[in-house]
Design a protein around this motif. Structure first.
Motif, short mmCIF file in Angstrom:
data_model
loop_
_atom_site.label_atom_id
_atom_site.label_comp_id
_atom_site.label_asym_id
_atom_site.label_seq_id
_atom_site.Cartn_x
_atom_site.Cartn_y
_atom_site.Cartn_z
N VAL A 131 6.31 8.20 0.49
CA VAL A 131 5.00 8.84 0.63
C VAL A 131 4.34 9.00 -0.74
O VAL A 131 3.13 8.80 -0.89
N TYR A 132 5.14 9.33 -1.74
CA TYR A 132 4.59 9.45 -3.09
C TYR A 132 4.17 8.08 -3.62
O TYR A 132 3.23 7.99 -4.42
N GLY A 133 4.87 7.03 -3.20
CA GLY A 133 4.44 5.69 -3.60
C GLY A 133 3.08 5.34 -3.03
O GLY A 133 2.23 4.77 -3.72
N ILE A 134 2.84 5.71 -1.76
CA ILE A 134 1.53 5.48 -1.15
C ILE A 134 0.45 6.30 -1.86
O ILE A 134 -0.65 5.81 -2.13
N LEU A 135 0.79 7.55 -2.19
CA LEU A 135 -0.16 8.40 -2.91
C LEU A 135 -0.48 7.83 -4.30
O LEU A 135 -1.63 7.79 -4.73
N GLY A 136 0.57 7.37 -5.01
CA GLY A 136 0.35 6.78 -6.33
C GLY A 136 -0.48 5.52 -6.27
O GLY A 136 -1.34 5.28 -7.13
N LEU A 137 -0.25 4.69 -5.23
CA LEU A 137 -1.03 3.47 -5.07
C LEU A 137 -2.51 3.80 -4.83
O LEU A 137 -3.40 3.16 -5.40
N THR A 138 -2.76 4.82 -4.00
CA THR A 138 -4.14 5.19 -3.68
C THR A 138 -4.83 5.88 -4.85
O THR A 138 -6.00 5.57 -5.17
N LEU A 139 -4.12 6.79 -5.50
CA LEU A 139 -4.75 7.64 -6.52
C LEU A 139 -4.83 6.95 -7.88
O LEU A 139 -5.89 6.91 -8.51
N PHE A 140 -3.72 6.42 -8.36
CA PHE A 140 -3.66 5.91 -9.72
C PHE A 140 -4.02 4.42 -9.82
O PHE A 140 -4.80 4.03 -10.69
N VAL A 141 -3.43 3.60 -8.94
CA VAL A 141 -3.66 2.16 -9.03
C VAL A 141 -5.07 1.80 -8.60
O VAL A 141 -5.79 1.08 -9.31
N ARG A 142 -5.51 2.32 -7.44
CA ARG A 142 -6.82 1.95 -6.92
C ARG A 142 -7.91 2.97 -7.27
O ARG A 142 -9.04 2.59 -7.53
N GLY A 143 -7.57 4.26 -7.26
CA GLY A 143 -8.58 5.28 -7.52
C GLY A 143 -9.00 5.35 -8.97
O GLY A 143 -10.18 5.30 -9.30
N LEU A 144 -8.02 5.47 -9.86
CA LEU A 144 -8.30 5.56 -11.30
C LEU A 144 -8.27 4.21 -12.00
O LEU A 144 -8.46 4.16 -13.21
N HIS A 145 -8.00 3.16 -11.26
CA HIS A 145 -8.00 1.78 -11.79
C HIS A 145 -7.05 1.61 -12.96
O HIS A 145 -7.35 0.96 -13.95
N LEU A 146 -5.88 2.23 -12.85
CA LEU A 146 -4.85 2.07 -13.87
C LEU A 146 -4.00 0.82 -13.65
O LEU A 146 -3.10 0.53 -14.46
#
Length: 296
Positions: A131-146
């Protein structure tokens, strides 16, 4: 002289005591059997890993990059990626986790909102890591474009261990006797001075132990990093926190997935390295805890 009624009552009480002792003995045997089965399974697993992988634990395993040939393949990029991830993750998780615990225990008013926050934190501590992996994908990878970078992976793992650190830090702060706080207030100290100079030094051994154990869990996690796109084959070292990376569990999984037996032996060697790293962290936690307790 004991009357028949009294004699019957005494006999019944003795029989009840004997029944309780038999039940206690049976429960003890069941607990010993359960522990023995778990220990035997663990020892069998460790023995199998050590037998298969001890020959692979050689200097080349730490100095070589992953390769398509098992004879020249190593853990260099995965080991460095793990160390860099911990170096970024641990300070952030420590500051946020301990800060949240101090606020909830020392400053927040006890009420419905506080209880709701604590309930949510305790619930998050048991949420599956994917679940944290999904959150990290949504927030950091796609949301913040990291992108799929070392920074994204470190922040995702920070989210994973943050609830654990908060809960362990709260328990350590709760264990500090109120007499220490009252003595500090009696000397004219402010709230923050009391927390800084009396509460936190007393709770620090427990806080530090919780932080190191949480970091140990993060080192062995794979699912969140797979979700954010950590690479399974990296033949270079990250030059910045925005570069792509890999870690030990993902590299071990990559070797296990290969059909060649030589790669399976390499994976067993990687497991030995990972176990040594985890045991070292736990050993450091024990030493630091004992040291700070002696100082107190």
């Amino acid at each position: 002289m004991v009357t028949p009624n009294k004699h019957g009552a005494v006999s019944k009480e003795v029989e009840q005591i004997q029944n309780r002792r038999r039940r206690d003995h049976l429960a003890k045997l069941l607990f010993i059997a359960a522990t023995s089965i778990a220990v035997a399974a663990l020892m069998a697993l460790l023995t199998n890993v050590i037998v298969d992988g001890i020959a692979s634990v050689r200097p080349e395993l730490f100095t070589n990059y992953p390769s398509r040939r098992a004879s020249s393949s190593g853990l260099k990029s995965a080991l460095v990626g793990t160390i860099l991830m911990v170096a970024i993750m641990a300070p952030i998780a420590f500051l946020l986790g301990v800060g949240a615990a101090v606020f909830l225990e020392e400053y927040a008013k006890k009420g419905v909102v506080t209880r709701l926050i604590q309930l949510n934190i305790s619930t998050l501590a048991g949420v599956p890591s994917i679940v944290y992996g999904i959150l990290g994908l949504t927030l950091f990878v796609r949301g913040l474009h990291l992108e799929r970078s070392l920074l994204s992976g470190s922040l995702t793992m920070t989210l994973l261990i943050l609830p654990i650190i908060i809960v362990s830090a709260q328990e350590a702060i709760k264990a500090v006797p109120n007499s220490r706080r009252e003595a500090s207030y009696a000397l004219g100290a402010t709230k923050w001075q009391t927390v800084q100079r009396s509460v936190l030094p007393s709770a620090f051994p427990g806080i530090l132990t919780g932080v190191i154990l949480a970091v140990s869990r993060a080192i062995g996690e794979t699912a969140p990093l797979v979700m954010i796109g950590a690479l399974t084959y990296v033949a270079f070292l990250p030059q910045s926190i925005l570069d792509q990376f890999t870690v030990l569990p993902i590299q071990i999984y990559n070797w296990i997935a290969k059909p060649q037996t030589d790669f399976h032996d390499l994976a067993a060697g990687g497991i030995i390295v990972l176990l040594v790293l985890l045991l070292s962290l736990n050993f450091v936690a024990i030493i630091l805890r004992n040291k700070f307790q002696k100082n107190l």
